[in-house]
Write a protein that holds these residues in place. Structure first.
Motif, PDB file in Angstrom:
ATOM      1  N   SER A  57       0.823  -1.212   0.000  1.00 21.62           N
ATOM      2  CA  SER A  57       0.000   0.000   0.000  1.00 21.62           C
ATOM      3  C   SER A  57       0.857   1.261   0.000  1.00 21.62           C
ATOM      4  O   SER A  57       0.359   2.344  -0.280  1.00 21.62           O
ATOM      5  CB  SER A  57      -0.959   0.010   1.186  1.00 21.62           C
ATOM      6  N   SER A  58       2.157   1.139   0.298  1.00 22.67           N
ATOM      7  CA  SER A  58       3.023   2.314   0.288  1.00 22.67           C
ATOM      8  C   SER A  58       3.590   2.597  -1.104  1.00 22.67           C
ATOM      9  O   SER A  58       4.252   3.605  -1.299  1.00 22.67           O
ATOM     10  CB  SER A  58       4.161   2.145   1.296  1.00 22.67           C
ATOM     11  N   LEU A  59       3.327   1.713  -2.058  1.00 21.12           N
ATOM     12  CA  LEU A  59       3.724   1.982  -3.437  1.00 21.12           C
ATOM     13  C   LEU A  59       2.970   3.194  -3.955  1.00 21.12           C
ATOM     14  O   LEU A  59       1.796   3.375  -3.647  1.00 21.12           O
ATOM     15  CB  LEU A  59       3.395   0.789  -4.324  1.00 21.12           C
ATOM     16  N   LYS A  60       3.657   4.015  -4.720  1.00 18.45           N
ATOM     17  CA  LYS A  60       3.009   5.210  -5.252  1.00 18.45           C
ATOM     18  C   LYS A  60       3.294   5.312  -6.749  1.00 18.45           C
ATOM     19  O   LYS A  60       4.434   5.178  -7.186  1.00 18.45           O
ATOM     20  CB  LYS A  60       3.534   6.448  -4.531  1.00 18.45           C
ATOM     21  N   LEU A  61       2.225   5.548  -7.505  1.00 24.60           N
ATOM     22  CA  LEU A  61       2.338   5.740  -8.948  1.00 24.60           C
ATOM     23  C   LEU A  61       2.531   7.225  -9.241  1.00 24.60           C
ATOM     24  O   LEU A  61       1.806   8.074  -8.712  1.00 24.60           O
ATOM     25  CB  LEU A  61       1.067   5.235  -9.645  1.00 24.60           C
ATOM     26  N   HIS A  62       3.505   7.527 -10.068  1.00 24.97           N
ATOM     27  CA  HIS A  62       3.761   8.899 -10.518  1.00 24.97           C
ATOM     28  C   HIS A  62       3.607   8.927 -12.033  1.00 24.97           C
ATOM     29  O   HIS A  62       4.159   8.064 -12.728  1.00 24.97           O
ATOM     30  CB  HIS A  62       5.189   9.331 -10.165  1.00 24.97           C
ATOM     31  N   ALA A 107      10.750  -7.295  -1.298  1.00 22.03           N
ATOM     32  CA  ALA A 107      12.138  -7.440  -1.706  1.00 22.03           C
ATOM     33  C   ALA A 107      12.683  -6.149  -2.305  1.00 22.03           C
ATOM     34  O   ALA A 107      13.858  -5.832  -2.142  1.00 22.03           O
ATOM     35  CB  ALA A 107      12.269  -8.571  -2.721  1.00 22.03           C
ATOM     36  N   LEU A 108      11.846  -5.386  -2.983  1.00 19.00           N
ATOM     37  CA  LEU A 108      12.278  -4.153  -3.628  1.00 19.00           C
ATOM     38  C   LEU A 108      12.525  -3.023  -2.655  1.00 19.00           C
ATOM     39  O   LEU A 108      13.226  -2.073  -2.962  1.00 19.00           O
ATOM     40  CB  LEU A 108      11.224  -3.715  -4.653  1.00 19.00           C
ATOM     41  N   ALA A 109      11.959  -3.083  -1.478  1.00 13.67           N
ATOM     42  CA  ALA A 109      12.058  -1.982  -0.526  1.00 13.67           C
ATOM     43  C   ALA A 109      13.455  -1.828   0.043  1.00 13.67           C
ATOM     44  O   ALA A 109      13.772  -0.813   0.617  1.00 13.67           O
ATOM     45  CB  ALA A 109      11.050  -2.189   0.603  1.00 13.67           C
ATOM     46  N   PHE A 110      14.294  -2.816  -0.108  1.00 14.25           N
ATOM     47  CA  PHE A 110      15.625  -2.748   0.510  1.00 14.25           C
ATOM     48  C   PHE A 110      16.681  -2.248  -0.388  1.00 14.25           C
ATOM     49  O   PHE A 110      16.868  -2.032  -1.376  1.00 14.25           O
ATOM     50  CB  PHE A 110      16.018  -4.127   1.041  1.00 14.25           C
ATOM     51  N   PRO A 163       8.888   3.970  -0.369  1.00  7.10           N
ATOM     52  CA  PRO A 163       9.788   4.678   0.559  1.00  7.10           C
ATOM     53  C   PRO A 163      11.022   3.828   0.873  1.00  7.10           C
ATOM     54  O   PRO A 163      10.926   2.605   0.993  1.00  7.10           O
ATOM     55  CB  PRO A 163       8.943   4.874   1.819  1.00  7.10           C
ATOM     56  N   ARG A 164      12.172   4.459   0.987  1.00  7.56           N
ATOM     57  CA  ARG A 164      13.393   3.733   1.356  1.00  7.56           C
ATOM     58  C   ARG A 164      13.292   3.305   2.823  1.00  7.56           C
ATOM     59  O   ARG A 164      12.775   4.051   3.651  1.00  7.56           O
ATOM     60  CB  ARG A 164      14.619   4.600   1.162  1.00  7.56           C
ATOM     61  N   THR A 165      13.807   2.113   3.129  1.00  7.99           N
ATOM     62  CA  THR A 165      13.762   1.624   4.504  1.00  7.99           C
ATOM     63  C   THR A 165      14.847   2.270   5.355  1.00  7.99           C
ATOM     64  O   THR A 165      14.690   2.407   6.548  1.00  7.99           O
ATOM     65  CB  THR A 165      13.917   0.089   4.551  1.00  7.99           C
ATOM     66  N   ALA A 166      15.948   2.648   4.750  1.00  7.41           N
ATOM     67  CA  ALA A 166      17.027   3.325   5.468  1.00  7.41           C
ATOM     68  C   ALA A 166      17.255   4.681   4.813  1.00  7.41           C
ATOM     69  O   ALA A 166      17.181   4.818   3.599  1.00  7.41           O
ATOM     70  CB  ALA A 166      18.297   2.491   5.406  1.00  7.41           C
ATOM     71  N   GLY A 167      17.512   5.661   5.611  1.00  9.26           N
ATOM     72  CA  GLY A 167      17.728   6.990   5.061  1.00  9.26           C
ATOM     73  C   GLY A 167      16.416   7.669   4.746  1.00  9.26           C
ATOM     74  O   GLY A 167      15.423   7.485   5.440  1.00  9.26           O
ATOM     75  N   SER A 168      16.422   8.441   3.687  1.00  5.82           N
ATOM     76  CA  SER A 168      15.192   9.158   3.326  1.00  5.82           C
ATOM     77  C   SER A 168      14.968   9.067   1.831  1.00  5.82           C
ATOM     78  O   SER A 168      15.813   8.616   1.081  1.00  5.82           O
ATOM     79  CB  SER A 168      15.316  10.622   3.750  1.00  5.82           C
ATOM     80  N   GLY A 169      13.809   9.486   1.423  1.00  7.14           N
ATOM     81  CA  GLY A 169      13.485   9.504   0.011  1.00  7.14           C
ATOM     82  C   GLY A 169      12.761   8.255  -0.444  1.00  7.14           C
ATOM     83  O   GLY A 169      12.246   7.476   0.367  1.00  7.14           O
ATOM     84  N   PHE A 170      12.744   8.068  -1.743  1.00  7.24           N
ATOM     85  CA  PHE A 170      12.009   6.972  -2.358  1.00  7.24           C
ATOM     86  C   PHE A 170      12.910   6.219  -3.319  1.00  7.24           C
ATOM     87  O   PHE A 170      13.875   6.764  -3.841  1.00  7.24           O
ATOM     88  CB  PHE A 170      10.798   7.517  -3.113  1.00  7.24           C
ATOM     89  N   LYS A 171      12.562   4.984  -3.570  1.00 11.08           N
ATOM     90  CA  LYS A 171      13.276   4.146  -4.522  1.00 11.08           C
ATOM     91  C   LYS A 171      12.332   3.836  -5.678  1.00 11.08           C
ATOM     92  O   LYS A 171      11.196   3.427  -5.460  1.00 11.08           O
ATOM     93  CB  LYS A 171      13.704   2.855  -3.845  1.00 11.08           C
ATOM     94  N   VAL A 172      12.783   4.044  -6.900  1.00  7.68           N
ATOM     95  CA  VAL A 172      11.989   3.688  -8.081  1.00  7.68           C
ATOM     96  C   VAL A 172      12.078   2.178  -8.247  1.00  7.68           C
ATOM     97  O   VAL A 172      13.171   1.620  -8.324  1.00  7.68           O
ATOM     98  CB  VAL A 172      12.505   4.403  -9.346  1.00  7.68           C
ATOM     99  N   VAL A 173      10.916   1.519  -8.279  1.00  9.02           N
ATOM    100  CA  VAL A 173      10.887   0.060  -8.401  1.00  9.02           C
ATOM    101  C   VAL A 173      10.380  -0.397  -9.763  1.00  9.02           C
ATOM    102  O   VAL A 173      10.537  -1.559 -10.121  1.00  9.02           O
ATOM    103  CB  VAL A 173      10.074  -0.590  -7.263  1.00  9.02           C
ATOM    104  N   ALA A 174       9.771   0.504 -10.522  1.00 10.11           N
ATOM    105  CA  ALA A 174       9.307   0.185 -11.870  1.00 10.11           C
ATOM    106  C   ALA A 174       9.078   1.499 -12.615  1.00 10.11           C
ATOM    107  O   ALA A 174       8.765   2.520 -11.996  1.00 10.11           O
ATOM    108  CB  ALA A 174       8.013  -0.616 -11.826  1.00 10.11           C
ATOM    109  N   TYR A 175       9.243   1.454 -13.925  1.00  5.69           N
ATOM    110  CA  TYR A 175       8.990   2.643 -14.744  1.00  5.69           C
ATOM    111  C   TYR A 175       8.631   2.204 -16.155  1.00  5.69           C
ATOM    112  O   TYR A 175       8.893   1.079 -16.555  1.00  5.69           O
ATOM    113  CB  TYR A 175      10.199   3.584 -14.754  1.00  5.69           C
TER     114      TYR A 175
END
Length: 75
Positions: free
Chosen positions: A11-16, A72-75, A31-43
Motif C-alpha cells: 500500500s506504500s507503493l506510489k504511482l507517478h 524485496a524491492l524496498a531494501f 519509501p526507502r527503509t534506510a535513510g530518506s526519500g524513495f526508490k523507483v521500483v518500476a517505470y
C-alpha cells in the motif's frame, strides 16, 4: 519481514505520472527503509501520447505487483 507487513509495503507503493521530452511516462516508487526519500521500483519504457494512457498502464502494472516482490524491492 513477516507476511503481515507485506500489505503495508504494497500500500506504500506510489504511482507517478509525468510528462518528459514530449511524451507521458509513469514510475512506481516505494519509501526507502534506510535513510530518506524513495526508490523507483518500476517505470515505463514506453512513451505514451497522453496522461490518461500512461496512468492506465501504470495502474495496471501497480495492480499486478505481488506483495512478495514489493517487500524485496524496498531494501
Amino acid at each position: 519481514m513477516s507476511a503481515s507487513q507485506s500489505p503495508i509495503l504494497h500500500s506504500s507503493l506510489k504511482l507517478h505520472v509525468f510528462e518528459q521530452e514530449g511524451g507521458w511516462h509513469w514510475g512506481i516508487t516505494v519509501p526507502r527503509t534506510a535513510g530518506s526519500g524513495f526508490k523507483v521500483v518500476a517505470y515505463s519504457d514506453t512513451t505514451f501520447v497522453g496522461e490518461t494512457e500512461a496512468r492506465r498502464d501504470g495502474d495496471r502494472v501497480l495492480g499486478s505487483m505481488p506483495a512478495s516482490a514489493v517487500a524485496a524491492l524496498a531494501f
